[in-house]
Design a protein around this motif. Structure first.
Motif, PDB file in Angstrom:
ATOM      1  N   ASN A 152     -20.670   4.061  20.676  1.00 45.93           N
ATOM      2  CA  ASN A 152     -20.816   3.029  19.676  1.00 45.93           C
ATOM      3  C   ASN A 152     -19.512   2.805  18.910  1.00 45.93           C
ATOM      4  OD1 ASN A 152     -22.963   1.257  19.153  1.00 45.93           O
ATOM      5  ND2 ASN A 152     -23.164   2.115  17.109  1.00 45.93           N
TER       6      ASN A 152
ATOM      7  N   CYS B 188     -15.234  -4.865  18.619  1.00 47.55           N
ATOM      8  CA  CYS B 188     -15.692  -5.955  17.749  1.00 47.55           C
ATOM      9  C   CYS B 188     -14.673  -6.258  16.649  1.00 47.55           C
ATOM     10  CB  CYS B 188     -17.036  -5.606  17.124  1.00 47.55           C
ATOM     11  SG  CYS B 188     -18.403  -5.509  18.301  1.00 47.55           S
TER      12      CYS B 188
ATOM     13  N   ASN C 214     -21.384 -10.645  15.519  1.00 48.48           N
ATOM     14  CA  ASN C 214     -21.559 -11.037  14.121  1.00 48.48           C
ATOM     15  C   ASN C 214     -21.031  -9.909  13.244  1.00 48.48           C
ATOM     16  OD1 ASN C 214     -23.160 -13.562  14.318  1.00 48.48           O
ATOM     17  ND2 ASN C 214     -24.674 -12.216  15.247  1.00 48.48           N
TER      18      ASN C 214
ATOM     19  N   VAL D 272     -30.702  -8.614  19.480  1.00 50.17           N
ATOM     20  CA  VAL D 272     -29.593  -8.177  18.630  1.00 50.17           C
ATOM     21  C   VAL D 272     -29.408  -6.680  18.835  1.00 50.17           C
ATOM     22  CG1 VAL D 272     -28.675  -8.026  16.289  1.00 50.17           C
ATOM     23  CG2 VAL D 272     -30.190  -9.913  16.888  1.00 50.17           C
ATOM     24  N   TYR D 273     -28.164  -6.296  19.121  1.00 53.06           N
ATOM     25  CA  TYR D 273     -27.800  -4.887  19.199  1.00 53.06           C
ATOM     26  C   TYR D 273     -26.999  -4.569  17.943  1.00 53.06           C
ATOM     27  CZ  TYR D 273     -25.597  -0.529  20.428  1.00 53.06           C
ATOM     28  OH  TYR D 273     -25.169   0.768  20.399  1.00 53.06           O
ATOM     29  N   TYR D 274     -27.414  -3.530  17.216  1.00 48.00           N
ATOM     30  CA  TYR D 274     -26.764  -3.165  15.962  1.00 48.00           C
ATOM     31  C   TYR D 274     -25.671  -2.129  16.216  1.00 48.00           C
ATOM     32  CZ  TYR D 274     -30.335  -5.908  13.814  1.00 48.00           C
ATOM     33  OH  TYR D 274     -31.130  -6.972  13.469  1.00 48.00           O
TER      34      TYR D 274
ATOM     35  N   CYS E 204     -24.797  -0.620  11.260  1.00 46.77           N
ATOM     36  CA  CYS E 204     -25.796  -1.130  10.328  1.00 46.77           C
ATOM     37  C   CYS E 204     -26.504   0.040   9.667  1.00 46.77           C
ATOM     38  CB  CYS E 204     -26.801  -2.018  11.062  1.00 46.77           C
ATOM     39  SG  CYS E 204     -28.018  -2.769   9.975  1.00 46.77           S
TER      40      CYS E 204
ATOM     41  N   SER F  61     -27.772   1.402  13.180  1.00 44.54           N
ATOM     42  CA  SER F  61     -26.791   1.452  14.264  1.00 44.54           C
ATOM     43  C   SER F  61     -27.410   2.026  15.529  1.00 44.54           C
ATOM     44  CB  SER F  61     -25.601   2.316  13.856  1.00 44.54           C
ATOM     45  OG  SER F  61     -24.980   1.803  12.707  1.00 44.54           O
TER      46      SER F  61
ATOM     47  N   LEU G 146     -31.700  -1.776  19.241  1.00 44.53           N
ATOM     48  CA  LEU G 146     -31.763  -3.081  19.895  1.00 44.53           C
ATOM     49  C   LEU G 146     -33.121  -3.678  19.604  1.00 44.53           C
ATOM     50  CD1 LEU G 146     -30.833  -5.227  22.046  1.00 44.53           C
ATOM     51  CD2 LEU G 146     -31.903  -3.726  23.757  1.00 44.53           C
TER      52      LEU G 146
ATOM     53  N   ARG H  40     -21.692  -5.100   8.182  1.00 44.88           N
ATOM     54  CA  ARG H  40     -22.715  -4.915   9.199  1.00 44.88           C
ATOM     55  C   ARG H  40     -22.207  -5.609  10.451  1.00 44.88           C
ATOM     56  NH1 ARG H  40     -26.639  -8.205  11.012  1.00 44.88           N
ATOM     57  NH2 ARG H  40     -26.395  -9.606   9.247  1.00 44.88           N
TER      58      ARG H  40
ATOM     59  N   SER I  15     -23.085  -6.625  14.480  1.00 42.78           N
ATOM     60  CA  SER I  15     -24.120  -6.723  15.502  1.00 42.78           C
ATOM     61  C   SER I  15     -23.614  -7.620  16.638  1.00 42.78           C
ATOM     62  CB  SER I  15     -25.403  -7.297  14.915  1.00 42.78           C
ATOM     63  OG  SER I  15     -25.207  -8.618  14.439  1.00 42.78           O
TER      64      SER I  15
ATOM     65  N   ALA J 105     -25.274 -10.358  19.287  1.00 39.72           N
ATOM     66  CA  ALA J 105     -26.473 -11.155  19.585  1.00 39.72           C
ATOM     67  C   ALA J 105     -26.384 -11.694  21.003  1.00 39.72           C
ATOM     68  CB  ALA J 105     -26.590 -12.303  18.587  1.00 39.72           C
TER      69      ALA J 105
END
Length: 177
Positions: free
Chosen positions: A1, A8, A77, A98-100, A103, A150, A153, A173, A175, A177
């Motif tokens: 992660n 990201c 996002n 949505v995969y966090y 978060c 975190s 999904l 946060r 994520s 999408a």
């Protein structure tokens, strides 16, 4: 992660992003292009994992077993303080999710789904609405929020309208999408 988070944050530095449903300073990437992430082990693994979960969700929810889902678009996002995502759906799709990446459900707002039965609210009367001592549930609520952290999904039908409330913390946060 952590490697996905690094990817990201690096993408955010590359462009101003776009505004679609994100308001108040939140950043959204353009659709992630295969050539950009194909050599990134963490993103490739995530994509494969999401693809597998999406196909299983597709089958579990009674859609054609002989038809396979494929991810046609995905984006990042990054929500900062005072940002939010307004109520929207994802047209031209069957399954959304949505995969966090980053978060904390203790400080970040959850994803909020709106009932697709808009006329439901006009039909309620005092004699069928829950009493003050009863809890709202999927049947009686106009909105339902899931607080996810975190690594989680959430998959849902693309026609289901959803939003994310305003971020009130300085902690971002992130994520996909």
């Amino acid at each position: 992660n952590n490697a996905i988070l690094e990817y990201c944050l690096a993408k955010q530095k590359e462009s101003k992003g776009r505004v679609k449903t994100n308001f108040g300073g939140g950043w959204q990437s353009y659709d992630l292009i295969y050539e950009d992430w194909k050599d990134n082990h963490a993103m490739s693994s995530l994509f494969q994992n999401l693809q597998e979960h999406t196909n299983q969700y597709h089958i579990d929810n009674g859609l054609r077993e002989d038809a396979r889902c494929f991810i046609s678009n995905w984006w990042i996002n990054i929500s900062s303080k005072n940002s939010r995502n307004i109520l929207h759906a994802h047209p031209h799709s069957a399954v959304s999710g949505v995969y966090y990446v980053k978060c904390d459900p203790e400080v970040h707002p959850g994803i909020c789904f709106s009932t697709p039965l808009k006329v439901k609210e006009a039909m309620w009367s005092d004699d069928i609405e829950p009493n003050e001592n009863q809890k709202f549930n999927y049947f009686t609520s106009g909105f339902w929020t899931f607080e996810l952290g975190s690594g989680n999904l959430v998959l849902f039908p693309s026609w289901l309208e959803h939003s994310v409330g305003e971020t009130k913390t300085d902690d971002i946060r992130v994520s996909i999408a």
